[in-house]
Design a protein around this motif. Sequence first.
Motif, PDB file in Angstrom:
ATOM      1  N   MET A   1       0.861  -1.179   0.000  1.00  0.00           N
ATOM      2  CA  MET A   1       0.000   0.000   0.000  1.00  0.00           C
ATOM      3  C   MET A   1       0.903   1.237   0.000  1.00  0.00           C
ATOM      4  O   MET A   1       1.841   1.323   0.785  1.00  0.00           O
ATOM      5  N   ASN A   2       0.592   2.162  -0.857  1.00  0.00           N
ATOM      6  CA  ASN A   2       1.445   3.349  -0.918  1.00  0.00           C
ATOM      7  C   ASN A   2       1.139   4.313   0.234  1.00  0.00           C
ATOM      8  O   ASN A   2       0.048   4.281   0.813  1.00  0.00           O
ATOM      9  N   PRO A   3       2.101   5.168   0.574  1.00  0.00           N
ATOM     10  CA  PRO A   3       1.952   6.057   1.732  1.00  0.00           C
ATOM     11  C   PRO A   3       0.779   7.033   1.629  1.00  0.00           C
ATOM     12  O   PRO A   3       0.136   7.340   2.637  1.00  0.00           O
ATOM     13  N   ILE A   4       0.483   7.505   0.452  1.00  0.00           N
ATOM     14  CA  ILE A   4      -0.622   8.453   0.291  1.00  0.00           C
ATOM     15  C   ILE A   4      -1.952   7.757   0.568  1.00  0.00           C
ATOM     16  O   ILE A   4      -2.809   8.281   1.279  1.00  0.00           O
ATOM     17  N   ARG A   5      -2.103   6.557   0.032  1.00  0.00           N
ATOM     18  CA  ARG A   5      -3.334   5.801   0.276  1.00  0.00           C
ATOM     19  C   ARG A   5      -3.469   5.469   1.767  1.00  0.00           C
ATOM     20  O   ARG A   5      -4.555   5.539   2.322  1.00  0.00           O
ATOM     21  N   LEU A   6      -2.370   5.096   2.392  1.00  0.00           N
ATOM     22  CA  LEU A   6      -2.370   4.787   3.810  1.00  0.00           C
ATOM     23  C   LEU A   6      -2.803   6.010   4.628  1.00  0.00           C
ATOM     24  O   LEU A   6      -3.625   5.894   5.541  1.00  0.00           O
ATOM     25  N   ALA A   7      -2.281   7.170   4.279  1.00  0.00           N
ATOM     26  CA  ALA A   7      -2.650   8.405   4.985  1.00  0.00           C
ATOM     27  C   ALA A   7      -4.132   8.726   4.799  1.00  0.00           C
ATOM     28  O   ALA A   7      -4.816   9.107   5.761  1.00  0.00           O
ATOM     29  N   LYS A   8      -4.638   8.568   3.596  1.00  0.00           N
ATOM     30  CA  LYS A   8      -6.058   8.838   3.338  1.00  0.00           C
ATOM     31  C   LYS A   8      -6.946   7.877   4.118  1.00  0.00           C
ATOM     32  O   LYS A   8      -7.963   8.282   4.681  1.00  0.00           O
ATOM     33  N   ASN A   9      -6.561   6.614   4.158  1.00  0.00           N
ATOM     34  CA  ASN A   9      -7.337   5.632   4.914  1.00  0.00           C
ATOM     35  C   ASN A   9      -7.304   5.941   6.401  1.00  0.00           C
ATOM     36  O   ASN A   9      -8.302   5.787   7.102  1.00  0.00           O
ATOM     37  N   TRP A  10      -6.149   6.366   6.906  1.00  0.00           N
ATOM     38  CA  TRP A  10      -6.030   6.711   8.326  1.00  0.00           C
ATOM     39  C   TRP A  10      -6.937   7.899   8.663  1.00  0.00           C
ATOM     40  O   TRP A  10      -7.626   7.903   9.680  1.00  0.00           O
ATOM     41  N   LEU A  11      -6.951   8.899   7.794  1.00  0.00           N
ATOM     42  CA  LEU A  11      -7.826  10.056   8.016  1.00  0.00           C
ATOM     43  C   LEU A  11      -9.290   9.645   8.008  1.00  0.00           C
ATOM     44  O   LEU A  11     -10.088  10.138   8.814  1.00  0.00           O
ATOM     45  N   SER A  12      -9.646   8.756   7.116  1.00  0.00           N
ATOM     46  CA  SER A  12     -11.023   8.257   7.061  1.00  0.00           C
ATOM     47  C   SER A  12     -11.372   7.518   8.357  1.00  0.00           C
ATOM     48  O   SER A  12     -12.467   7.685   8.908  1.00  0.00           O
ATOM     49  N   TYR A  13     -10.444   6.710   8.848  1.00  0.00           N
ATOM     50  CA  TYR A  13     -10.627   5.984  10.108  1.00  0.00           C
ATOM     51  C   TYR A  13     -10.859   6.953  11.259  1.00  0.00           C
ATOM     52  O   TYR A  13     -11.816   6.819  12.019  1.00  0.00           O
ATOM     53  N   ARG A  14     -10.017   7.965  11.371  1.00  0.00           N
ATOM     54  CA  ARG A  14     -10.136   8.938  12.455  1.00  0.00           C
ATOM     55  C   ARG A  14     -11.432   9.745  12.334  1.00  0.00           C
ATOM     56  O   ARG A  14     -12.087  10.042  13.332  1.00  0.00           O
ATOM     57  N   ARG A  15     -11.804  10.100  11.117  1.00  0.00           N
ATOM     58  CA  ARG A  15     -13.037  10.863  10.900  1.00  0.00           C
ATOM     59  C   ARG A  15     -14.257  10.037  11.310  1.00  0.00           C
ATOM     60  O   ARG A  15     -15.179  10.544  11.946  1.00  0.00           O
ATOM     61  N   THR A  16     -14.244   8.755  10.960  1.00  0.00           N
ATOM     62  CA  THR A  16     -15.355   7.869  11.318  1.00  0.00           C
ATOM     63  C   THR A  16     -15.480   7.745  12.826  1.00  0.00           C
ATOM     64  O   THR A  16     -16.580   7.840  13.380  1.00  0.00           O
ATOM     65  N   ILE A  17     -14.356   7.564  13.519  1.00  0.00           N
ATOM     66  CA  ILE A  17     -14.377   7.481  14.979  1.00  0.00           C
ATOM     67  C   ILE A  17     -14.912   8.777  15.578  1.00  0.00           C
ATOM     68  O   ILE A  17     -15.734   8.766  16.492  1.00  0.00           O
ATOM     69  N   SER A  18     -14.452   9.889  15.042  1.00  0.00           N
ATOM     70  CA  SER A  18     -14.888  11.188  15.557  1.00  0.00           C
ATOM     71  C   SER A  18     -16.389  11.409  15.351  1.00  0.00           C
ATOM     72  O   SER A  18     -17.095  11.849  16.267  1.00  0.00           O
TER      73      SER A  18
END
Length: 47
Positions: A1-18
């Motif tokens: 998985m490339n770093p940009i995709r990983l960062a976008k997925n992490w942001l989505s994860y944090r947004r969902t939790i929030s």
Amino acid sequence: MNPIRLAKNWLSYRRTISELGGLSNQALNDIGLTRYDIRHVAARSFR
């Protein structure tokens, strides 16, 4: 998985939790979730 995709997925994860964490217990119950379920549901967006 490339770093940009990983960062976008992490942001989505944090947004969902929030967003789910900001709901009341009643609202979570209305959609069939508990506070315990929030991280599990958010983890699906991180994959």
